[in-house]
Design a protein around this motif. Structure first.
Motif, PDB file in Angstrom:
ATOM      1  N   TYR A   1      -6.054  25.432 -43.617  1.00  0.00           N
ATOM      2  CA  TYR A   1      -4.913  26.273 -43.977  1.00  0.00           C
ATOM      3  C   TYR A   1      -3.616  25.518 -43.703  1.00  0.00           C
ATOM      4  O   TYR A   1      -3.422  24.984 -42.603  1.00  0.00           O
ATOM      5  N   PHE A   2      -2.748  25.463 -44.693  1.00  0.00           N
ATOM      6  CA  PHE A   2      -1.479  24.749 -44.541  1.00  0.00           C
ATOM      7  C   PHE A   2      -0.336  25.748 -44.424  1.00  0.00           C
ATOM      8  O   PHE A   2      -0.222  26.664 -45.232  1.00  0.00           O
ATOM      9  N   LYS A   3       0.466  25.533 -43.396  1.00  0.00           N
ATOM     10  CA  LYS A   3       1.606  26.430 -43.179  1.00  0.00           C
ATOM     11  C   LYS A   3       2.889  25.612 -43.133  1.00  0.00           C
ATOM     12  O   LYS A   3       2.948  24.581 -42.443  1.00  0.00           O
ATOM     13  N   GLN A   4       3.870  26.085 -43.866  1.00  0.00           N
ATOM     14  CA  GLN A   4       5.165  25.400 -43.913  1.00  0.00           C
ATOM     15  C   GLN A   4       5.817  25.386 -42.527  1.00  0.00           C
ATOM     16  O   GLN A   4       5.820  26.401 -41.824  1.00  0.00           O
ATOM     17  N   SER A   5       6.345  24.236 -42.136  1.00  0.00           N
ATOM     18  CA  SER A   5       7.067  24.152 -40.870  1.00  0.00           C
ATOM     19  C   SER A   5       8.482  24.677 -41.075  1.00  0.00           C
ATOM     20  O   SER A   5       9.161  24.290 -42.031  1.00  0.00           O
ATOM     21  N   ASP A   6       8.917  25.556 -40.182  1.00  0.00           N
ATOM     22  CA  ASP A   6      10.264  26.101 -40.303  1.00  0.00           C
ATOM     23  C   ASP A   6      11.319  25.118 -39.811  1.00  0.00           C
ATOM     24  O   ASP A   6      12.452  25.117 -40.266  1.00  0.00           O
TER      25      ASP A   6
ATOM     26  N   TRP B   1       1.965  29.824 -56.765  1.00  0.00           N
ATOM     27  CA  TRP B   1       1.136  28.644 -56.513  1.00  0.00           C
ATOM     28  C   TRP B   1       1.112  28.301 -55.028  1.00  0.00           C
ATOM     29  O   TRP B   1       1.598  27.269 -54.612  1.00  0.00           O
ATOM     30  N   ASP B   2       0.589  29.168 -54.226  1.00  0.00           N
ATOM     31  CA  ASP B   2       0.426  28.877 -52.814  1.00  0.00           C
ATOM     32  C   ASP B   2      -0.601  27.758 -52.695  1.00  0.00           C
ATOM     33  O   ASP B   2      -1.702  27.854 -53.221  1.00  0.00           O
ATOM     34  N   ILE B   3      -0.239  26.724 -51.966  1.00  0.00           N
ATOM     35  CA  ILE B   3      -1.119  25.555 -51.859  1.00  0.00           C
ATOM     36  C   ILE B   3      -2.494  25.922 -51.291  1.00  0.00           C
ATOM     37  O   ILE B   3      -3.512  25.369 -51.696  1.00  0.00           O
ATOM     38  N   ASN B   4      -2.520  26.892 -50.388  1.00  0.00           N
ATOM     39  CA  ASN B   4      -3.800  27.260 -49.786  1.00  0.00           C
ATOM     40  C   ASN B   4      -4.773  27.880 -50.786  1.00  0.00           C
ATOM     41  O   ASN B   4      -5.976  27.773 -50.631  1.00  0.00           O
ATOM     42  N   LYS B   5      -4.212  28.546 -51.794  1.00  0.00           N
ATOM     43  CA  LYS B   5      -5.082  29.109 -52.832  1.00  0.00           C
ATOM     44  C   LYS B   5      -5.407  28.040 -53.873  1.00  0.00           C
ATOM     45  O   LYS B   5      -6.533  27.896 -54.312  1.00  0.00           O
ATOM     46  N   LEU B   6      -4.360  27.322 -54.242  1.00  0.00           N
ATOM     47  CA  LEU B   6      -4.527  26.296 -55.283  1.00  0.00           C
ATOM     48  C   LEU B   6      -5.575  25.253 -54.940  1.00  0.00           C
ATOM     49  O   LEU B   6      -6.371  24.847 -55.779  1.00  0.00           O
ATOM     50  N   LEU B   7      -5.555  24.834 -53.685  1.00  0.00           N
ATOM     51  CA  LEU B   7      -6.475  23.780 -53.248  1.00  0.00           C
ATOM     52  C   LEU B   7      -7.932  24.090 -53.552  1.00  0.00           C
ATOM     53  O   LEU B   7      -8.710  23.210 -53.876  1.00  0.00           O
ATOM     54  N   TYR B   8      -8.271  25.363 -53.423  1.00  0.00           N
ATOM     55  CA  TYR B   8      -9.678  25.727 -53.546  1.00  0.00           C
ATOM     56  C   TYR B   8     -10.022  26.395 -54.882  1.00  0.00           C
ATOM     57  O   TYR B   8     -11.091  26.955 -55.034  1.00  0.00           O
ATOM     58  N   MET B   9      -9.082  26.332 -55.820  1.00  0.00           N
ATOM     59  CA  MET B   9      -9.401  26.830 -57.169  1.00  0.00           C
ATOM     60  C   MET B   9     -10.049  25.687 -57.916  1.00  0.00           C
ATOM     61  O   MET B   9      -9.369  24.844 -58.524  1.00  0.00           O
ATOM     62  N   ILE B  10     -11.360  25.632 -57.849  1.00  0.00           N
ATOM     63  CA  ILE B  10     -12.053  24.434 -58.314  1.00  0.00           C
ATOM     64  C   ILE B  10     -12.011  24.224 -59.822  1.00  0.00           C
ATOM     65  O   ILE B  10     -12.353  23.155 -60.298  1.00  0.00           O
ATOM     66  N   ASN B  11     -11.594  25.238 -60.567  1.00  0.00           N
ATOM     67  CA  ASN B  11     -11.486  25.035 -62.014  1.00  0.00           C
ATOM     68  C   ASN B  11     -10.175  24.334 -62.396  1.00  0.00           C
ATOM     69  O   ASN B  11      -9.984  23.967 -63.544  1.00  0.00           O
ATOM     70  N   ILE B  12      -9.294  24.210 -61.445  1.00  0.00           N
ATOM     71  CA  ILE B  12      -8.057  23.462 -61.696  1.00  0.00           C
ATOM     72  C   ILE B  12      -8.258  22.077 -61.095  1.00  0.00           C
ATOM     73  O   ILE B  12      -8.593  21.959 -59.913  1.00  0.00           O
ATOM     74  N   ASN B  13      -8.086  21.046 -61.898  1.00  0.00           N
ATOM     75  CA  ASN B  13      -8.339  19.716 -61.353  1.00  0.00           C
ATOM     76  C   ASN B  13      -7.249  19.308 -60.368  1.00  0.00           C
ATOM     77  O   ASN B  13      -6.129  19.825 -60.416  1.00  0.00           O
ATOM     78  N   PRO B  14      -7.560  18.383 -59.450  1.00  0.00           N
ATOM     79  CA  PRO B  14      -6.619  18.041 -58.376  1.00  0.00           C
ATOM     80  C   PRO B  14      -5.236  17.629 -58.860  1.00  0.00           C
ATOM     81  O   PRO B  14      -4.237  17.931 -58.211  1.00  0.00           O
ATOM     82  N   LYS B  15      -5.201  16.960 -59.999  1.00  0.00           N
ATOM     83  CA  LYS B  15      -3.900  16.513 -60.515  1.00  0.00           C
ATOM     84  C   LYS B  15      -3.025  17.722 -60.849  1.00  0.00           C
ATOM     85  O   LYS B  15      -1.833  17.753 -60.511  1.00  0.00           O
ATOM     86  N   ASP B  16      -3.625  18.719 -61.488  1.00  0.00           N
ATOM     87  CA  ASP B  16      -2.881  19.931 -61.840  1.00  0.00           C
ATOM     88  C   ASP B  16      -2.493  20.735 -60.602  1.00  0.00           C
ATOM     89  O   ASP B  16      -1.428  21.352 -60.560  1.00  0.00           O
ATOM     90  N   VAL B  17      -3.389  20.724 -59.620  1.00  0.00           N
ATOM     91  CA  VAL B  17      -3.102  21.430 -58.365  1.00  0.00           C
ATOM     92  C   VAL B  17      -1.780  20.923 -57.814  1.00  0.00           C
ATOM     93  O   VAL B  17      -0.870  21.696 -57.484  1.00  0.00           O
ATOM     94  N   LEU B  18      -1.672  19.606 -57.749  1.00  0.00           N
ATOM     95  CA  LEU B  18      -0.471  19.007 -57.155  1.00  0.00           C
ATOM     96  C   LEU B  18       0.758  19.202 -58.027  1.00  0.00           C
ATOM     97  O   LEU B  18       1.835  19.503 -57.519  1.00  0.00           O
ATOM     98  N   SER B  19       0.585  19.075 -59.357  1.00  0.00           N
ATOM     99  CA  SER B  19       1.766  19.218 -60.214  1.00  0.00           C
ATOM    100  C   SER B  19       2.287  20.652 -60.203  1.00  0.00           C
ATOM    101  O   SER B  19       3.490  20.886 -60.163  1.00  0.00           O
TER     102      SER B  19
END
Lengths: 365, 120
Positions: free
Chosen positions: A337-342, B14-32
């Motif tokens: 889990y990644f949390k933004q640092s304030d 696009w919360d990174i915590n959700k995006l990371l584990y959406m396996i139908n989205i490839n890693p490149k798209d996750v980051l973009s």
């Protein structure tokens, strides 16, 4: 492991070594398919097969099946036994490619790891032995894995190599300790090693001078030593390289960068490039460099059933990291889990709940 | 940040915590997708006017992907070479020279942030 157990399936050659390492640690069988299936030269490369052989040697009871075309590998892990052995690395692949994954397994082995790797000690693509020594072993220390030694017996530059490295892991622990590193550590000094094989010793000094010229602007104490290999310990090819790393008083973590000179490059080019890259690495790193993050994350995942936290930089997110995190979830069922640092811009805290992994041999004892 | 976002009426999709584990989205798209939102958020939080962030919406397939069982679901092929060391940054020497040589402020910022006893 029963052959009937369901295999976890991955596709592609990405993260090949770590998938096998994670499978070994988790004790789950995996199937990797479509390995370069669209390439003109499909299937496993020689260095990947060599890694599979090494993995088979350091484990007991592992079953590895490779399809006729080499595009599918099935791996059912056994237990990590370690022991003393010698591994001849294939041409063109540095020892670091094989040493790196061993660091994930060695502390959780039945017997101590004592492996002599023969081949290149540094290359453009793989981790060099100096990086492993100064960058990865300190990370292991932080997680409670002490008594890890990496002795460079002979240096081997590309293309012919001829180097020899001895990895010795004397520390066998039940599981990594939980860590909390929530701040950037202050750097007290910059250190480095300039080395050369079968070339004039002045090359090492030129590397040092050019790197120092760039690092002077930081105002930090810089101490770069030279290592000139001659005769039998210099391997088969002429070459030179530079490894730079930072020192910190509070944390054993170091930011490390390294590079080697290619044909036609001057030591000045390499020295300047590595020094500039160190500045870039410091700016874009969290408490660890990107090249050390994988090891730390995996140790955190297999740690105690407790929450560990690590400061990461947003610039450290890349495709490989995404794949690793997904692989961790597939094999251990745990999410980072990644949390933004304030307080800090561009920084996040990676929070991981350990799975409570225990070294199989320690369980019996 | 959370409270500022709430008051601005901007929702993070696009919360990174959700995006990371959406396996139908490839890693490149996750980051973009994530970086795109991060840039948008920076504008919202830094600017005087609240701007609407342009975000793509999840397709149905992508939404389904989030709930896939990881132990049975095959991960998609990502198509990048994993045998690439991350020891060196992607920028070439000239770009780095330009970045670190000309801009003294960057170096000063780095010095302030990291080094304990900078010499003058």
């Amino acid at each position: 492991m029963s052959s009937r157990t369901k295999l976890i399936t991955f596709q592609g050659h990405e993260n090949f070594r770590l998938r096998l390492v994670l499978a070994t640690l988790s004790g789950k069988g995996i199937k990797i398919e479509k390995i370069r299936s669209d390439d003109l030269n499909p299937g496993l490369k020689d260095y990947e097969i060599s890694f599979l052989r090494l993995l088979e040697n350091v484990t007991n009871g592992s079953i590895i099946e490779i399809s006729y075309t080499g595009t599918t590998v099935t791996y059912r892990p056994g237990i990590i036994i370690g022991g003393s052995l010698t591994h001849q690395c294939p041409e063109g692949t540095a020892c670091g490619y094989f040493i790196e994954p061993m660091l994930y397994l060695a502390p959780f082995s039945k017997k101590k790891f004592s492996i002599v790797f023969k081949g290149l000690t540094a290359s453009k693509n793989d981790a060099g032995v100096e990086f492993i020594k100064w960058g990865l072993i300190p990370v292991m220390e932080k997680f409670g894995v002490r008594e890890v030694e990496l002795h460079i017996l002979k240096r081997g530059s590309p293309p012919l190599g001829g180097g020899e490295v001895h990895l010795l892991v004397n520390s066998l622990i039940p599981q990594p300790v939980t860590v909390h590193v929530l701040d950037y550590h202050k750097i007290s000094a910059i250190r480095g090693i300039a080395y050369c094989t079968r070339v004039s010793p002045s090359v090492a000094n030129r590397l040092v001078d050019s790197a120092r010229k760039v690092l002077k602007a930081t105002g930090c104490d810089t101490n770069i030593t030279t290592d000139v290999s001659r005769g039998e310990i210099a391997g088969k090819s002429p070459g030179f390289g530079l490894t730079l790393f930072t020192e910190s008083k509070k944390v054993p973590f170091r930011y490390v960068v390294e590079d080697i000179g290619l044909a036609g490059e001057t030591p000045e080019d390499v020295g300047e490039r590595v020094a500039l890259n160190l500045l870039e690495r410091i700016q874009k790193s969290g408490c660890l460099g990107r090249n050390q993050l994988d090891l730390a994350l995996v140790y955190m995942v297999i740690g105690k059933e407790d929450i560990g936290r690590l400061l990461v930089n947003k610039d450290q997110f890349d495709e490989e990291l995404v794949v690793l995190l997904r692989d961790i979830k597939a094999l251990f069922g745990t999410e980072v889990y990644f949390k933004q640092s304030d307080e800090m811009d561009n920084s996040m805290y990676a929070t991981i709940m350990g799975v409570g992994f225990t070294n199989a041999s320690k369980k019996i004892a | 940040i959370g409270s500022k976002l709430e008051s601005s009426g901007v929702k993070r999709i696009w919360d990174i915590n959700k995006l990371l584990y959406m396996i139908n989205i490839n890693p490149k798209d996750v980051l973009s997708r994530w970086r795109k939102e991060e840039e948008g958020l920076a504008e919202v939080l830094g600017g005087s006017e609240i701007q609407e962030i342009e975000l793509e919406h999840l397709s149905e397939e992508e939404q389904e992907g989030e709930d896939e069982d990881f132990f049975t679901k095959k991960t998609s092929s990502q198509g990048f070479e994993s045998k690439v060391s991350s020891n060196l940054e992607s920028l070439d020497t000239q770009s780095l020279q330009k970045k670190w040589g000309e801009d003294g402020t960057l170096l000063a910022k780095l010095r302030e942030r990291f080094f304990t006893s900078p010499r003058k």
